[in-house]
Design a protein around this motif. Structure first.
Motif, PDB file in Angstrom:
ATOM      1  N   SER A  47       0.721  -1.096  -0.012  1.00 23.99           N
ATOM      2  CA  SER A  47      -0.218  -0.299   0.360  1.00 23.99           C
ATOM      3  C   SER A  47       0.752   0.969   0.204  1.00 23.99           C
ATOM      4  CB  SER A  47      -1.009   0.022   1.628  1.00 23.99           C
ATOM      5  OG  SER A  47      -0.634   0.338   2.556  1.00 23.99           O
ATOM      6  N   LEU A  48       2.500   1.197   0.576  1.00 30.21           N
ATOM      7  CA  LEU A  48       3.082   2.387   0.149  1.00 30.21           C
ATOM      8  C   LEU A  48       3.280   2.453  -0.941  1.00 30.21           C
ATOM      9  CD1 LEU A  48       5.073   4.369   2.015  1.00 30.21           C
ATOM     10  CD2 LEU A  48       6.558   2.339   2.155  1.00 30.21           C
ATOM     11  N   TRP A  49       3.596   2.161  -1.298  1.00 28.92           N
ATOM     12  CA  TRP A  49       4.157   1.518  -2.811  1.00 28.92           C
ATOM     13  C   TRP A  49       2.917   1.539  -3.591  1.00 28.92           C
ATOM     14  CZ3 TRP A  49       8.610   3.004  -3.672  1.00 28.92           C
ATOM     15  CH2 TRP A  49       9.571   2.398  -2.805  1.00 28.92           C
ATOM     16  N   ALA A  50       1.689   2.085  -3.435  1.00 29.27           N
ATOM     17  CA  ALA A  50       0.476   2.118  -4.443  1.00 29.27           C
ATOM     18  C   ALA A  50       0.180   3.549  -4.096  1.00 29.27           C
ATOM     19  CB  ALA A  50      -1.142   1.229  -3.914  1.00 29.27           C
ATOM     20  N   GLY A  51       0.942   4.186  -2.210  1.00 27.28           N
ATOM     21  CA  GLY A  51       0.540   5.749  -2.424  1.00 27.28           C
ATOM     22  C   GLY A  51       1.534   6.750  -3.357  1.00 27.28           C
ATOM     23  N   ILE A  52       3.025   5.951  -3.362  1.00 22.70           N
ATOM     24  CA  ILE A  52       4.245   6.398  -4.210  1.00 22.70           C
ATOM     25  C   ILE A  52       3.448   6.636  -5.542  1.00 22.70           C
ATOM     26  CG2 ILE A  52       7.181   6.554  -5.035  1.00 22.70           C
ATOM     27  CD1 ILE A  52       7.061   5.609  -2.000  1.00 22.70           C
ATOM     28  N   ALA A  53       3.214   5.613  -6.064  1.00 25.78           N
ATOM     29  CA  ALA A  53       2.374   5.625  -7.687  1.00 25.78           C
ATOM     30  C   ALA A  53       1.805   6.656  -7.918  1.00 25.78           C
ATOM     31  CB  ALA A  53       1.705   4.119  -8.019  1.00 25.78           C
ATOM     32  N   ALA A  54       0.724   6.105  -6.508  1.00 14.87           N
ATOM     33  CA  ALA A  54      -0.397   7.582  -7.129  1.00 14.87           C
ATOM     34  C   ALA A  54      -0.001   8.915  -7.213  1.00 14.87           C
ATOM     35  CB  ALA A  54      -1.300   7.566  -6.469  1.00 14.87           C
ATOM     36  N   MET A  55       0.957   9.581  -6.006  1.00 12.54           N
ATOM     37  CA  MET A  55       2.311  10.623  -6.214  1.00 12.54           C
ATOM     38  C   MET A  55       2.759  10.743  -7.397  1.00 12.54           C
ATOM     39  SD  MET A  55       4.722  11.541  -3.493  1.00 12.54           S
ATOM     40  CE  MET A  55       5.488  13.388  -3.293  1.00 12.54           C
ATOM     41  N   ALA A  56       2.874   9.739  -8.312  1.00  9.30           N
ATOM     42  CA  ALA A  56       3.663   9.715  -9.102  1.00  9.30           C
ATOM     43  C   ALA A  56       2.556  10.016 -10.601  1.00  9.30           C
ATOM     44  CB  ALA A  56       4.634   9.018  -9.678  1.00  9.30           C
ATOM     45  N   THR A  57       1.535   9.966 -10.428  1.00  9.64           N
ATOM     46  CA  THR A  57       1.140   9.990 -11.525  1.00  9.64           C
ATOM     47  C   THR A  57      -0.609  11.364 -11.198  1.00  9.64           C
ATOM     48  OG1 THR A  57      -0.553   8.422 -11.296  1.00  9.64           O
ATOM     49  CG2 THR A  57       1.636   7.822 -12.589  1.00  9.64           C
ATOM     50  N   ALA A  58      -0.835  11.291  -9.792  1.00 11.14           N
ATOM     51  CA  ALA A  58      -1.908  11.912  -9.896  1.00 11.14           C
ATOM     52  C   ALA A  58      -1.910  13.907  -9.609  1.00 11.14           C
ATOM     53  CB  ALA A  58      -2.466  11.571  -8.489  1.00 11.14           C
ATOM     54  N   THR A  59      -2.768  14.138  -9.043  1.00 10.35           N
ATOM     55  CA  THR A  59      -2.842  15.868  -9.719  1.00 10.35           C
ATOM     56  C   THR A  59      -3.183  16.381  -7.853  1.00 10.35           C
ATOM     57  OG1 THR A  59      -5.283  15.968 -10.267  1.00 10.35           O
ATOM     58  CG2 THR A  59      -3.828  16.302 -11.739  1.00 10.35           C
ATOM     59  N   HIS A  60      -3.103  15.877  -6.910  1.00 11.66           N
ATOM     60  CA  HIS A  60      -3.975  15.959  -6.113  1.00 11.66           C
ATOM     61  C   HIS A  60      -3.417  15.246  -4.386  1.00 11.66           C
ATOM     62  CE1 HIS A  60      -6.100  19.317  -8.404  1.00 11.66           C
ATOM     63  NE2 HIS A  60      -5.998  20.052  -7.139  1.00 11.66           N
ATOM     64  N   ILE A  61      -2.896  15.741  -3.575  1.00  7.77           N
ATOM     65  CA  ILE A  61      -2.617  15.230  -2.304  1.00  7.77           C
ATOM     66  C   ILE A  61      -3.439  13.458  -2.423  1.00  7.77           C
ATOM     67  CG2 ILE A  61      -1.889  14.782   0.088  1.00  7.77           C
ATOM     68  CD1 ILE A  61      -0.014  16.931  -0.701  1.00  7.77           C
ATOM     69  N   GLY A  62      -5.006  13.876  -2.119  1.00 10.32           N
ATOM     70  CA  GLY A  62      -5.779  13.379  -1.733  1.00 10.32           C
ATOM     71  C   GLY A  62      -5.459  11.968  -2.557  1.00 10.32           C
ATOM     72  N   GLU A  63      -5.486  11.563  -4.172  1.00  8.23           N
ATOM     73  CA  GLU A  63      -5.438  10.834  -4.414  1.00  8.23           C
ATOM     74  C   GLU A  63      -4.512   9.761  -4.115  1.00  8.23           C
ATOM     75  OE1 GLU A  63      -5.939  11.706  -8.835  1.00  8.23           O
ATOM     76  OE2 GLU A  63      -5.405  13.420  -8.063  1.00  8.23           O
ATOM     77  N   ILE A  64      -3.211  10.337  -3.269  1.00  8.33           N
ATOM     78  CA  ILE A  64      -2.231   8.822  -2.050  1.00  8.33           C
ATOM     79  C   ILE A  64      -3.072   8.279  -1.564  1.00  8.33           C
ATOM     80  CG2 ILE A  64      -0.928   8.889  -1.010  1.00  8.33           C
ATOM     81  CD1 ILE A  64       0.640  12.119  -2.185  1.00  8.33           C
ATOM     82  N   GLY A  65      -4.239   9.115  -0.651  1.00  6.90           N
ATOM     83  CA  GLY A  65      -5.024   7.984   0.656  1.00  6.90           C
ATOM     84  C   GLY A  65      -5.274   7.326  -0.450  1.00  6.90           C
ATOM     85  N   ALA A  66      -6.283   6.941  -1.383  1.00  3.27           N
ATOM     86  CA  ALA A  66      -7.074   6.128  -1.983  1.00  3.27           C
ATOM     87  C   ALA A  66      -6.490   5.615  -2.488  1.00  3.27           C
ATOM     88  CB  ALA A  66      -7.854   7.540  -2.976  1.00  3.27           C
ATOM     89  N   GLY A  67      -5.407   5.560  -3.595  1.00  2.00           N
ATOM     90  CA  GLY A  67      -4.611   4.984  -3.487  1.00  2.00           C
ATOM     91  C   GLY A  67      -3.917   3.563  -2.590  1.00  2.00           C
ATOM     92  N   ILE A  68      -4.000   4.080  -1.256  1.00  4.23           N
ATOM     93  CA  ILE A  68      -3.020   3.318  -0.287  1.00  4.23           C
ATOM     94  C   ILE A  68      -4.735   2.332   0.208  1.00  4.23           C
ATOM     95  CG2 ILE A  68      -2.575   3.049   1.682  1.00  4.23           C
ATOM     96  CD1 ILE A  68      -1.088   5.934   1.679  1.00  4.23           C
ATOM     97  N   GLN A  69      -5.542   2.830   0.083  1.00  2.00           N
ATOM     98  CA  GLN A  69      -7.005   2.191   0.423  1.00  2.00           C
ATOM     99  C   GLN A  69      -7.228   1.326  -0.247  1.00  2.00           C
ATOM    100  OE1 GLN A  69      -9.877   4.782   2.393  1.00  2.00           O
ATOM    101  NE2 GLN A  69     -11.358   2.471   2.098  1.00  2.00           N
ATOM    102  N   ALA A  70      -7.678   1.679  -1.848  1.00  2.00           N
ATOM    103  CA  ALA A  70      -7.789   0.833  -2.735  1.00  2.00           C
ATOM    104  C   ALA A  70      -7.159  -0.354  -2.729  1.00  2.00           C
ATOM    105  CB  ALA A  70      -7.291   1.442  -3.810  1.00  2.00           C
ATOM    106  N   HIS A  71      -5.188  -0.485  -2.205  1.00  2.00           N
ATOM    107  CA  HIS A  71      -4.884  -2.043  -2.104  1.00  2.00           C
ATOM    108  C   HIS A  71      -4.906  -2.313  -0.784  1.00  2.00           C
ATOM    109  CE1 HIS A  71      -0.903  -3.479  -2.888  1.00  2.00           C
ATOM    110  NE2 HIS A  71      -0.886  -3.960  -2.081  1.00  2.00           N
ATOM    111  N   ILE A  72      -4.629  -1.711   0.308  1.00  2.00           N
ATOM    112  CA  ILE A  72      -5.162  -2.246   1.143  1.00  2.00           C
ATOM    113  C   ILE A  72      -6.821  -3.463   1.466  1.00  2.00           C
ATOM    114  CG2 ILE A  72      -5.376  -2.958   3.494  1.00  2.00           C
ATOM    115  CD1 ILE A  72      -4.561   0.050   3.608  1.00  2.00           C
TER     116      ILE A  72
END
Length: 278
Positions: free
Chosen positions: A137-162
């Protein structure tokens, strides 16, 4: 009062490379010692020796009231465990968190390890799955940070992986403890949630540096602070896992400051290649 920007200049990003690498080396030293019979205090000493030898300081020791280099959290302790005389045992899940300050700039990172125990294969398997899902989930969040436009998408990526990889019944994601910005101070704005929120948060663009750190438990996410006023443990006694990296966005892409390879191995499954900070 002027508010400091959450975005760093290219020169400031370059200044954050070394504290990130020192933090990684300190954690590697602690990781190498984890075994039955070793005390959490010994892990703390190993990490401290590396930070000092590299001409840096423990930024954990700069937190008022805390005098240790690492946090060492075992089993039901999720984060902020105080190292000392506790002896590690087979089957324990151990989360180590540390940070270094070098020339006024900070790094912050954490990992979890499950100590093998042939006599309790089911316990070890459950805890290893927890650690693997949390790391993923950490790496999913980092991957989201690489492609997203806003920080909120990081948490969404983390939760989706979990949600996608947890066993039936799911895992608990700590709500009261979140990631953060990092730079001149170890903890800066903005907050980085490890779950979906309605607020999109600040924009992700070059100069942003975040410490992303999912904290996940096998059971319910409710926690309490133990009598030492630091250690955060689960109310139901189930085990927790904590993984963290400090990550920078720059003009050419993304770079994980606390991973010696910049995050190449962790981001490869997401089709993302980190780019060094120029």
């Amino acid at each position: 009062m002027l508010r400091r920007s959450i975005y760093k200049t290219p020169a400031q990003l370059r200044a954050m490379i070394e504290p990130g690498l020192i933090t990684a080396a300190a954690l590697d030293a602690a990781r190498a010692l984890i075994a039955p019979g070793v005390t959490t205090g010994e892990l703390d000493a190993a990490a401290s020796a590396v930070i000092t030898a590299r001409g840096a300081e423990s930024n954990f020791q700069m937190v008022r009231g805390y005098r240790h280099t690492i946090c060492a959290s075992v089993n039901e302790q999720v984060v902020h465990g105080i190292p000392g005389d506790r002896v590690l045992a087979a089957g324990d899940i151990v989360s180590i968190d540390a940070g270094a300050q070098f020339r006024g700039w900070n790094g912050d990172s954490a990992f979890s390890v499950v100590i093998p125990d042939p006599s309790r294969p089911d316990v070890v398997a459950d805890r290893q799955r927890l650690s693997d899902v949390t790391e993923g989930s950490l790496w999913a969040g980092i991957a989201a940070m690489a492609t997203a436009t806003h920080i909120g998408e990081i948490g969404a990526g983390i939760q989706a992986h979990i949600d996608a990889h947890a066993p039936a019944g799911g895992y608990g994601i700590l709500r009261d403890y979140v990631g953060h910005g990092i730079g001149r101070k170890m903890h800066e704005s903005p907050s980085v949630f490890n779950y979906r929120v309605s607020d999109p948060g600040p924009e992700i663009r070059p100069g942003l540096v975040l410490a992303i750190e999912p904290m996940v438990v096998i059971g319910d996410q409710e926690t309490f602070i133990e009598d030492d006023d630091w250690t955060v443990s689960t109310v139901d006694g189930t085990a927790g896992s904590h993984w963290e990296h400090s990550v920078a966005v720059h003009d050419d892409g993304i770079w994980v400051l606390t991973a010696p390879d910049g995050g190449a191995a962790g981001l490869a499954p997401f089709g993302i290649t980190p780019r060094p900070i120029g």
